[in-house]
Design an enzyme around this catalytic site. Structure first.
Site, PDB file in Angstrom:
ATOM      1  N   HIS A  20       0.834  -1.202   0.000  1.00  9.03           N
ATOM      2  CA  HIS A  20       0.000   0.000   0.000  1.00  9.03           C
ATOM      3  C   HIS A  20       0.868   1.251   0.000  1.00  9.03           C
ATOM      4  O   HIS A  20       1.801   1.360   0.783  1.00  9.03           O
ATOM      5  CB  HIS A  20      -0.928  -0.035   1.216  1.00  9.03           C
ATOM      6  CG  HIS A  20      -1.951   1.041   1.207  1.00  9.03           C
ATOM      7  ND1 HIS A  20      -2.380   1.643   2.352  1.00  9.03           N
ATOM      8  CD2 HIS A  20      -2.627   1.649   0.195  1.00  9.03           C
ATOM      9  CE1 HIS A  20      -3.281   2.557   2.063  1.00  9.03           C
ATOM     10  NE2 HIS A  20      -3.441   2.586   0.754  1.00  9.03           N
ATOM     11  N   ASP A  28       6.898   5.723 -21.634  1.00  6.70           N
ATOM     12  CA  ASP A  28       7.202   5.604 -23.052  1.00  6.70           C
ATOM     13  C   ASP A  28       8.683   5.255 -23.219  1.00  6.70           C
ATOM     14  O   ASP A  28       9.426   5.139 -22.243  1.00  6.70           O
ATOM     15  CB  ASP A  28       6.811   6.876 -23.801  1.00  6.70           C
ATOM     16  CG  ASP A  28       7.531   8.127 -23.323  1.00  6.70           C
ATOM     17  OD1 ASP A  28       8.647   8.030 -22.767  1.00  6.70           O
ATOM     18  OD2 ASP A  28       6.979   9.231 -23.508  1.00  6.70           O
ATOM     19  N   HIS A 106       5.850  18.250 -16.382  1.00 10.81           N
ATOM     20  CA  HIS A 106       6.665  17.100 -16.773  1.00 10.81           C
ATOM     21  C   HIS A 106       7.982  17.003 -16.003  1.00 10.81           C
ATOM     22  O   HIS A 106       8.396  15.902 -15.615  1.00 10.81           O
ATOM     23  CB  HIS A 106       6.936  17.136 -18.278  1.00 10.81           C
ATOM     24  CG  HIS A 106       7.601  15.908 -18.797  1.00 10.81           C
ATOM     25  ND1 HIS A 106       7.062  14.641 -18.654  1.00 10.81           N
ATOM     26  CD2 HIS A 106       8.782  15.733 -19.440  1.00 10.81           C
ATOM     27  CE1 HIS A 106       7.871  13.750 -19.198  1.00 10.81           C
ATOM     28  NE2 HIS A 106       8.929  14.389 -19.687  1.00 10.81           N
ATOM     29  N   TYR A 128       4.851  12.076 -23.846  1.00  5.27           N
ATOM     30  CA  TYR A 128       4.268  12.175 -22.502  1.00  5.27           C
ATOM     31  C   TYR A 128       3.403  10.977 -22.117  1.00  5.27           C
ATOM     32  O   TYR A 128       2.594  11.062 -21.193  1.00  5.27           O
ATOM     33  CB  TYR A 128       3.499  13.483 -22.319  1.00  5.27           C
ATOM     34  CG  TYR A 128       4.359  14.691 -22.563  1.00  5.27           C
ATOM     35  CD1 TYR A 128       5.280  15.116 -21.623  1.00  5.27           C
ATOM     36  CD2 TYR A 128       4.276  15.405 -23.763  1.00  5.27           C
ATOM     37  CE1 TYR A 128       6.099  16.213 -21.856  1.00  5.27           C
ATOM     38  CE2 TYR A 128       5.084  16.502 -24.002  1.00  5.27           C
ATOM     39  CZ  TYR A 128       5.991  16.900 -23.040  1.00  5.27           C
ATOM     40  OH  TYR A 128       6.798  17.978 -23.275  1.00  5.27           O
ATOM     41  N   ALA A 129       3.552   9.858 -22.796  1.00  3.92           N
ATOM     42  CA  ALA A 129       2.787   8.655 -22.469  1.00  3.92           C
ATOM     43  C   ALA A 129       3.444   7.968 -21.273  1.00  3.92           C
ATOM     44  O   ALA A 129       4.143   6.959 -21.404  1.00  3.92           O
ATOM     45  CB  ALA A 129       2.717   7.723 -23.671  1.00  3.92           C
ATOM     46  N   ASN A 130       3.233   8.549 -20.116  1.00  2.91           N
ATOM     47  CA  ASN A 130       3.832   8.082 -18.876  1.00  2.91           C
ATOM     48  C   ASN A 130       2.793   8.187 -17.766  1.00  2.91           C
ATOM     49  O   ASN A 130       1.998   9.124 -17.744  1.00  2.91           O
ATOM     50  CB  ASN A 130       5.030   8.966 -18.497  1.00  2.91           C
ATOM     51  CG  ASN A 130       6.031   9.104 -19.603  1.00  2.91           C
ATOM     52  OD1 ASN A 130       6.626   8.130 -20.045  1.00  2.91           O
ATOM     53  ND2 ASN A 130       6.224  10.323 -20.084  1.00  2.91           N
TER      54      ASN A 130
END
EC number: 5.4.99.62
Length: 139
Positions: A20, A28, A106, A128-130
């Site tokens: 937890h 990316d 970012h 920015y595919a994170n």
């Protein structure tokens, strides 16, 4: 042989050892990966595996409670951003729990990855595919 969705040994180990509030990142092909995090490199070639396929697979085996994204993701890559939000909404409905979604610039996002237990690198080449997932509990 394992029968569940996730067959990758390192990813299975990661999910099994998450607690937890732990965090892990799915990124990316271009995101810098901090030396302090376990690097699980899935990138085979441009687009393979995709960011969304990797997200869906990991969500099938891990419970999350929080999501952190770069502010630029929605502006620069709105189609993939919207697809991710759709996947997250379906996951919320399936598990019956809402997730918090936080947006950071970012540069702050990249700094935040230093808190990740692991960073999973995909072959995604969309800017920015994170995403950083904060682990929840199933009860």
């Amino acid at each position: 042989m394992k029968k569940a969705t996730l067959l990758h040994a390192e990813l299975s180990h990661l999910v099994a050892t998450l607690g937890h509030t732990d965090e892990y990142t799915i990124c990316d092909a271009g995101l810098p990966i901090p030396a302090s995090a376990q690097r699980i490199d899935l990138a085979l070639t441009k687009g393979i595996p995709s960011f969304i396929d990797t997200v869906k697979t990991l969500l099938s085996e891990s419970q999350i409670e929080g999501v952190i994204l770069a502010e630029e993701f929605a502006k620069v890559s709105p189609k993939l951003h919207d697809e991710l939000l759709s996947v997250l909404h379906k996951e919320e409905q399936q598990c019956g729990k809402a997730f918090s979604i936080t947006y950071l610039p970012h540069e702050e996002f990249k700094t935040r990855t230093h808190h990740s237990k692991a960073v999973v690198r995909t072959g995604e080449c969309t800017p920015y595919a994170n995403v950083i997932f904060q682990v929840g509990v199933v009860f």
